[in-house]
Design an enzyme around this catalytic site. Structure first.
Site, short mmCIF file in Angstrom:
data_model
loop_
_atom_site.label_atom_id
_atom_site.label_comp_id
_atom_site.label_asym_id
_atom_site.label_seq_id
_atom_site.Cartn_x
_atom_site.Cartn_y
_atom_site.Cartn_z
N LYS A 21 5.22 -1.92 -55.43
CA LYS A 21 4.11 -1.67 -54.83
C LYS A 21 2.89 -2.05 -55.83
CE LYS A 21 1.04 1.88 -52.73
NZ LYS A 21 1.00 3.29 -52.55
N SER A 22 2.92 -1.59 -57.02
CA SER A 22 1.71 -1.89 -58.00
C SER A 22 1.94 -3.34 -58.37
CB SER A 22 2.07 -0.97 -59.29
OG SER A 22 1.90 0.45 -59.02
N ARG A 26 -1.22 -6.28 -57.37
CA ARG A 26 -1.86 -6.91 -58.49
C ARG A 26 -1.48 -8.35 -58.54
NH1 ARG A 26 -1.13 -1.77 -59.93
NH2 ARG A 26 -2.46 -0.99 -61.51
N GLY A 95 -5.49 3.79 -52.93
CA GLY A 95 -6.17 4.10 -54.03
C GLY A 95 -6.27 2.60 -54.96
N SER A 167 -5.15 6.02 -67.00
CA SER A 167 -5.10 5.52 -65.61
C SER A 167 -5.09 4.01 -65.62
CB SER A 167 -6.26 6.21 -65.04
OG SER A 167 -6.47 5.43 -63.61
N ASP A 315 3.62 8.93 -60.60
CA ASP A 315 3.92 8.99 -59.08
C ASP A 315 5.28 9.38 -58.95
OD1 ASP A 315 1.71 7.67 -58.44
OD2 ASP A 315 2.18 5.74 -58.58
N ARG A 346 -0.79 17.21 -54.70
CA ARG A 346 0.38 17.20 -54.83
C ARG A 346 0.98 18.19 -55.51
NH1 ARG A 346 1.54 10.57 -55.92
NH2 ARG A 346 1.47 9.85 -53.80
#
Length: 438
Positions: A21-22, A26, A95, A167, A315, A346
């Site tokens: 996904k990441s 990108r 996000g 982050s 994650d 979470r």
């Protein structure tokens, strides 16, 4: 939609999880502002990533979506080719999308509004607003949460910025803004976070400088189109890794999973707990390492999670806490306050669900203490968080009775075919509405 599970007799077989996904998000963003045509193979066709595609299309990027083949064909518009969108850009639940787009849009010659669903509109954005403002951006928001109104400034100035937390989203946001800034933009992290943006910039032939803790880009360069193949998402693979580890009689193989060192926290920690995990057929393609992962059932022991593994596992903690719930002894997680500002809190969601399934779990301000025990059947709430939903589906493989997980529609944001693959390897998960079940 809810999930209903019944205990598994063991997982077996070989599966390939969807694309990362990441990396997918990108890759399409950088391809859109590159010069030339890029084909993206293995793109994750989840709702979060399709929100990114839609946003770029609304700004004039030509992106052909071949959904049944997980392929995108992107005609890049170049660094200065984006156009003002006709309306606010909806980032859905993502996000990553809203933070990456904020960095991209801060340096454009037009204004933009970024918004999202009710969950995204609670996510903290001060962490990107402050450094972007230092670069010369102007961003309006109420309470430092979306919607964000970004007043584009083509004359941003590079900065040297020390991230207050590790982050990857904030780092990537600032690197993207740095592509449009005068001078050099350098970001220093307190600990390593996932480095997909840096690897992809290199893949698209953009010069950057990197040392152990800092990454720098200079504005004014160009991105050149370059086809890319997305590896399987280790965050998605983690659900099957844990399920096979905790369920007696299990042995599965996961093919072509991304094994970027900045994402291996879940494997590192499971091995510390005693898991039987073998990584083989290691290759590197498009700057990203890929491998097959074989997992067999093993008895686990509780651990104190080392702080340096927290950013590498951020994650995957929901499903890792399921492993902790059935391990012998106590597992302690600290320095993970970031978990409280994800799609839901979470820490609170996992403690609530584990307690409902009979596990002694205690919430800490920045983590959790779990005493391993026996998972009982019961009903839990995912709080509309895809990773919470799938984590408790994994718990259902070993629970003493059926587990019902409420509000699982958001799984489509990151893993649209989760239920299909789960049943293929023997997990016994069913999507139900109303009071239906097995």
């Amino acid at each position: 939609m809810d999930y209903q599970t019944i205990p598994s007799q063991g997982l077996s077989g070989e599966i390939c999880v969807p694309g990362d996904k990441s990396i997918s998000q990108r890759a399409v963003l950088l391809a859109a502002i590159a010069e030339g045509q890029t084909q993206v193979d293995g793109f994750l066709m989840g709702a979060d990533n399709l929100a990114m595609v839609s946003a770029l299309q609304q700004m004039g990027a030509s992106i052909q979506v071949i959904e049944d083949e997980n392929i995108l064909v992107v005609e890049g518009v170049g660094m200065t080719g984006l156009q003002a969108p006709p309306e606010a850009l909806d980032c859905g639940n993502s996000g990553t999308a809203i933070r990456l787009l904020s960095g991209l849009l801060a340096g454009q010659p037009f204004n933009t509004v970024l918004t999202g669903d009710s969950s995204l509109q609670r996510r903290p954005m001060k962490r990107i607003i402050d450094p972007l403002t230092l670069m010369g951006a102007k961003i309006d928001s109420t309470g430092n949460v979306p919607p964000l109104k970004i007043y584009g400034n083509p004359r941003l100035t590079g900065i040297h910025y020390q991230l207050p937390m590790a982050s990857a989203q904030v780092k990537s946001c600032l690197l993207l803004a740095g592509l449009y800034a005068r001078g050099k933009t350098c970001i220093t992290e307190p600990a390593p976070s996932r480095d997909h943006t840096e690897r992809l910039l290199k893949h698209f032939h953009y010069t950057l400088q990197k040392d152990k803790q800092s990454i720098c880009v200079s504005g004014g360069g160009k991105l050149k189109a370059n086809d890319i193949s997305i590896p399987g998402d280790i965050s998605s693979a983690a659900f099957f890794i844990v399920a096979a580890t905790i369920t007696p009689g299990s042995a599965i193989r996961l093919c072509r999973v991304g094994v970027n060192p900045t994402r291996l926290g879940v494997i590192n920690l499971l091995k510390m707990m005693g898991a039987d995990i073998e990584v083989t057929h290691y290759t590197e393609k498009n700057e990203e390492p890929t491998a097959d992962i074989t997992v067999r059932h093993a008895r686990l022991k509780g651990i104190d999670i080392p702080p340096d593994q927290v950013p590498l596992t951020i994650d995957e903690f929901p499903v890792l806490l399921i492993a902790a719930a059935v391990a012998q002894g106590k597992t302690v997680l600290r320095d993970a306050a970031e978990l409280r500002v994800k799609e839901t809190d979470r820490i609170a969601a996992m403690v609530d669900g584990l307690q409902k399934l009979g596990i002694a779990a205690e919430s800490l301000p920045d983590g959790v203490i779990i005493q391993g025990g026996t998972l009982e059947g019961g009903e839990v709430n995912s709080y509309d968080d895809h990773r919470i939903a799938m984590a408790f589906a994994v718990a259902g493989t070993l629970a003493k009775g059926s587990v019902r997980i409420r509000n699982c529609d958001n799984v489509k944001t990151s893993f649209p075919n989760f239920v299909e693959l789960a049943n293929e390897v023997g997990m016994n998960v069913k999507g139900v509405r109303g009071r239906g079940g097995f």
